[in-house]
Design a protein around this motif. Structure first.
Motif, PDB file in Angstrom:
ATOM      1  N   THR A 198     -63.842  26.001  18.830  1.00  0.00           N
ATOM      2  CA  THR A 198     -65.289  26.194  18.840  1.00  0.00           C
ATOM      3  C   THR A 198     -65.987  25.029  18.142  1.00  0.00           C
ATOM      4  O   THR A 198     -65.575  24.610  17.059  1.00  0.00           O
ATOM      5  N   GLY A 199     -67.026  24.519  18.768  1.00  0.00           N
ATOM      6  CA  GLY A 199     -67.837  23.472  18.145  1.00  0.00           C
ATOM      7  C   GLY A 199     -67.256  22.090  18.257  1.00  0.00           C
ATOM      8  O   GLY A 199     -67.924  21.108  17.947  1.00  0.00           O
TER       9      GLY A 199
ATOM     10  N   ILE B 125     -67.381  23.906  23.569  1.00  0.00           N
ATOM     11  CA  ILE B 125     -67.725  25.338  23.586  1.00  0.00           C
ATOM     12  C   ILE B 125     -68.349  25.742  22.265  1.00  0.00           C
ATOM     13  O   ILE B 125     -67.956  25.271  21.195  1.00  0.00           O
ATOM     14  N   SER B 126     -69.363  26.604  22.334  1.00  0.00           N
ATOM     15  CA  SER B 126     -70.087  26.975  21.115  1.00  0.00           C
ATOM     16  C   SER B 126     -69.584  28.312  20.561  1.00  0.00           C
ATOM     17  O   SER B 126     -69.674  28.548  19.377  1.00  0.00           O
ATOM     18  N   ARG B 127     -69.074  29.160  21.442  1.00  0.00           N
ATOM     19  CA  ARG B 127     -68.597  30.451  20.959  1.00  0.00           C
ATOM     20  C   ARG B 127     -67.078  30.499  21.097  1.00  0.00           C
ATOM     21  O   ARG B 127     -66.508  29.791  21.943  1.00  0.00           O
ATOM     22  N   PRO B 128     -66.402  31.326  20.280  1.00  0.00           N
ATOM     23  CA  PRO B 128     -64.940  31.387  20.385  1.00  0.00           C
ATOM     24  C   PRO B 128     -64.518  31.830  21.789  1.00  0.00           C
ATOM     25  O   PRO B 128     -64.868  32.920  22.233  1.00  0.00           O
ATOM     26  N   SER B 129     -63.862  30.927  22.489  1.00  0.00           N
ATOM     27  CA  SER B 129     -63.323  31.227  23.824  1.00  0.00           C
ATOM     28  C   SER B 129     -62.393  30.073  24.184  1.00  0.00           C
ATOM     29  O   SER B 129     -62.212  29.150  23.392  1.00  0.00           O
TER      30      SER B 129
END
Ligand SMILES: *[C@@H]1O[C@H](CO)[C@@H](O)[C@H](O)[C@H]1NC(C)=O
Ligand SMILES: *[C@@H]1O[C@H](CO)[C@@H](O)[C@H](O)[C@H]1NC(C)=O
Ligand SMILES: *[C@@H]1O[C@H](CO)[C@@H](O)[C@H](O)[C@H]1NC(C)=O
Length: 398
Positions: free
Chosen positions: A325-326, A347-351
């Protein structure tokens, strides 16, 4: 003190990035950490630095690409100014559409393909017998000519024509093959048939050029004597109907037909490889060690480099999988030292996200292609096939 200095450096850099339109404000993020422990602050600063390094390389790449574009356009202009010889450009007929100069340029430069006189005289045809004996010595020849028969393009015969044809006594034929386009302007002997001798008259040689669109232009000159006249081969009328991707061929130089040019070749190049582990940060050249397909042996598993064994059009693809993330993850396809295409994930959100990029290009023989992991983190294991690199030769150019 040290931490403070680093923080200042980060802020300065982020300003530079921010000025170029990056909305992510580093300063705010760091100030929000001011009540946290020193270790946490330091970790935040280091993460920011990693992100900025990535940003910086990307910007550098963009700048390099722009410089390259600038230099290329500059070189083209310079070439035009010195009048690069267009006649010999390109190494074969099939490359016709890749000429870097427009037809407009050719016109300006006085290319005979655009500056010719139409010679539409039915009596010149190889199947006509006239009582009037014509002699091309009586003609004021000037510049270039293109042969027509009732408005249809045709060419000179490449074979001995019977006497008393072409509206004259001794018909003149081209004693040599018509040139290919890449040969530009060539000089050819011209022969006049008389009394069972196909080359009884060795007339003044003429110049010939093949033009785009399957026609020829001739620089006719006064023949050596009378009665000699240049012939127009009626059998080559068919050549005027050939498409652009065809050429007019004949085995016996009597029967002509349009034949499609072969672009595809039997040469087969295909490869597909994967990297069976994880990649972190900068990895100059990804060594895809697990090779599943390598037809033509153009991919080297030791180095991770693909080397084009023939000239042609190639297609490549490369993929990655990321979960941090990030963190920005960039993989670049590097073609002959230039960064040609990117596989980008952020990606900004955990995925977890997979990214696949493709690229198609024309390569010369010996061109080098590989993938560089510029920043971020890529995930794969021995079975996942998430970090992959592959490609194929689509069409070979001779
Ligand atoms: C940091 O702590 C001070 C007081 O200790 C407080 O006034 C301030 O709002 C805090 N800042 C943040 C960003 O939490
Ligand atoms: C010569 O060939 C053309 C085209 O096939 C034809 O139209 C013409 O009638 C022929 N001329 C003679 C004299 O046979
Ligand atoms: C040549 O071009 C025509 C269209 O102009 C196309 O239909 C044909 O398939 C092409 N032939 C070859 C051999 O590329």
């Amino acid at each position: 003190m040290v931490v403070l200095a680093v923080a200042v450096f980060v802020m300065l850099s982020s300003c530079a990035v921010g000025c170029l339109g990056n909305k992510n404000s580093t300063e705010l993020k760091l100030w929000s950490m001011e009540n946290q422990s020193m270790a946490l602050q330091l970790a935040a600063v280091l993460k920011e630095m990693e992100r900025l390094k990535c940003e910086q390389t990307t910007l550098q790449q963009q700048q390099n690409a722009l410089t390259q574009v600038y230099i290329t356009s500059h070189q083209k202009r310079a070439q035009k100014e010195v009048g690069t010889n267009i006649l010999t450009y390109g190494s074969n007929d099939e490359e016709e559409d890749n000429l870097p100069f427009s037809e407009e340029d050719s016109r300006k430069r006085g290319d005979p393909c655009f500056h010719y006189t139409v010679l539409d005289q039915a009596w010149r045809a190889t199947n006509t017998t006239t009582k009037n004996k014509m002699c091309d010595r009586n003609f004021k020849w000037k510049g270039w000519y293109r042969l027509f028969y009732n408005g249809k393009s045709l060419q000179m015969p490449e074979k001995c024509v019977p006497v008393n044809k072409c509206g004259t006594q001794s018909p003149l034929w081209l004693a040599g093959p018509h040139p290919k386009r890449r040969e530009g302007i060539v000089t050819r002997r011209v022969c006049g048939h008389w009394k069972k001798n196909c080359c009884a008259f060795r007339s003044t040689p003429i110049q010939v050029k093949k033009c785009r669109g399957n026609y020829y232009v001739y620089k006719f000159t006064e023949p050596s004597s009378c009665y000699l006249a240049y012939c127009a081969d009626i059998n080559t009328l068919v050549c005027g109907r050939c498409r652009r991707n065809q050429s007019c061929v004949s085995r016996d130089k009597i029967n002509w037909r349009c034949k499609g040019k072969k672009r595809m070749s039997s040469k087969k190049i295909h490869f597909f490889a994967s990297y069976p582990g994880q990649l972190k940060g900068k990895v100059n050249r990804v060594k895809y060690s697990k090779v599943l397909v390598n037809v033509g042996r153009a991919f080297d598993r030791r180095t991770g480099v693909f080397k084009a064994p023939v000239k042609g059009v190639y297609q490549f693809f490369f993929s990655t999988q990321t979960a941090n993330t990030g963190l920005k993850t960039d993989l670049w396809l590097v073609v002959n030292g230039y960064w040609a295409a990117v596989s980008h994930t952020h990606i900004s959100r955990p995925s977890t996200v997979g990214s696949l990029s493709t690229y198609m290009t024309f390569l010369h023989r010996g061109a080098v292609v590989y993938v560089t992991h510029n920043c971020g983190s890529s995930w794969a294991n021995a079975a996942s096939m998430t970090i992959t690199f592959g490609g194929s030769l689509l069409a070979q150019w001779k």
